[in-house]
Write an enzyme that holds these catalytic residues in place. Structure first.
Site, PDB file in Angstrom:
ATOM      1  CE  LYS A  33      -3.289   5.530  -1.592  1.00 10.12           C
ATOM      2  NZ  LYS A  33      -4.291   6.193  -2.444  1.00 10.12           N
ATOM      3  CE1 TYR A  71      -3.597   2.616   0.552  1.00 16.35           C
ATOM      4  CE2 TYR A  71      -2.390   3.249   2.522  1.00 16.35           C
ATOM      5  CZ  TYR A  71      -3.388   3.494   1.609  1.00 16.35           C
ATOM      6  OH  TYR A  71      -4.174   4.615   1.719  1.00 16.35           O
ATOM      7  CB  THR A  74     -13.509   5.637   3.677  1.00 20.90           C
ATOM      8  OG1 THR A  74     -12.186   5.087   3.574  1.00 20.90           O
ATOM      9  CG2 THR A  74     -13.432   7.151   3.761  1.00 20.90           C
TER      10      THR A  74
END
Length: 294
Positions: A178, A174, A211
């Site tokens: 990014k 991840y 989220t």
């Protein structure tokens, strides 16, 4: 959020905007008068998102178009469908993302985080770049917004193992994706500036936002996250504010190659400014998606 200029008649694409921050971004842009294309891979969610935005009585327009960023074929089909409509494109928000998923590969053989968070957006942006260039003008540039994260500070780009096959960790995959987005942002902006193109590119960090990205946490972590989220996490609308700011704020006109957090320019990781690494990643990404290295 400050009062933002109206965007009547302008067109935006927001990826991953059927829910969460992407939805809030799309809704706000539509409220400013934009024609917003909600790009996502959940058709029912997409239709529901359009209805919610229409129910708000916005002055703009929202529509859903299918896009699966883990599939290079789907990205190409999406772009071809968009180009066939002869629409301009003023704003591209590369918002879609996934986090902390178990190791798996896409249909094209890429690691899932790398493909969805970075490589699919890399191809999408490059295929739409000529349309963005034609749609912008000096004094009213087209804008690209890349959704990064503070985890990029821990990111490491392994050019010999971008798909993390030698040693996989979901956090490592991840954070690499990014960081790749920030490197991409800076390199692309340099190219656009060198060509005198009326397009700006910025990376944004929304902070910790409550989220569905956190749905992949293991069960105990999820249970602990729920009460903490109410106190420490931002709402999707709050998280979306930085993307909206980068996309339409007057003070961001003509401003590119920034890493934005809380509405301010921040310094990104030291490795993100490595021009040699930027160029290497760009060249390799072109090879992986099958486009010419401009």
């Amino acid at each position: 959020m400050e009062v933002l200029p109206k965007q009547n008649g302008r067109v935006a694409i927001v990826t991953g905007s059927t829910r969460g921050m992407g939805f809030e971004t799309a809704k706000h842009l539509a409220s400013l008068g934009m024609h917003v294309i909600i790009a996502g891979n959940e058709r029912e969610e997409g239709s529901a998102a359009v209805r919610k935005i229409e129910d708000e009585g916005v002055t703009g327009k929202a529509e859903f178009v299918f896009l699966d960023l883990t599939s290079l074929k789907s990205v190409r089909q999406f772009v071809q469908m968009f180009k066939d409509r002869r629409l301009p494109l003023h704003i591209l928000v590369n918002n879609a993302g996934t986090m902390m998923v178990p190791e798996r590969q896409t249909e094209d053989g890429f690691e899932h985080h790398f493909a969805l968070n970075y490589l699919g957006h890399f191809l999408l942006t490059n295929l739409l770049l000529e349309t963005l260039k034609r749609s912008g003008r000096h004094g009213c540039c087209s804008r690209i917004v890349n959704m990064s994260s503070a985890t990029h500070y821990a990111g490491v780009i392994d050019m010999d193992d971008l798909n993390r096959r030698i040693s996989y960790s979901s956090h490592g995959a991840y954070s690499q994706s990014k960081l790749a987005l920030v490197l991409f942002t800076y390199y692309l902006q340099e190219q656009l500036m060198a060509g005198g193109c009326p397009v700006t590119v910025n990376a944004v960090d929304p902070g910790m936002v409550d989220t569905a990205l956190y749905d992949n946490l293991w069960s105990l972590a999820q249970a602990m996250k729920k009460p903490v989220a109410k106190i420490l996490f931002r709402t999707p609308a709050e998280g979306a504010s930085i993307s909206i700011y980068a996309a339409v704020a007057s003070e961001m006109e003509g401003v590119g190659a920034c890493y934005l957090y809380n509405g301010e320019k921040k310094e990104s990781s030291k490795s993100s400014y490595d021009s040699e690494l930027q160029a290497k990643l760009w060249k390799k990404s072109c090879e992986l998606v099958g486009i010419q290295n401009a």
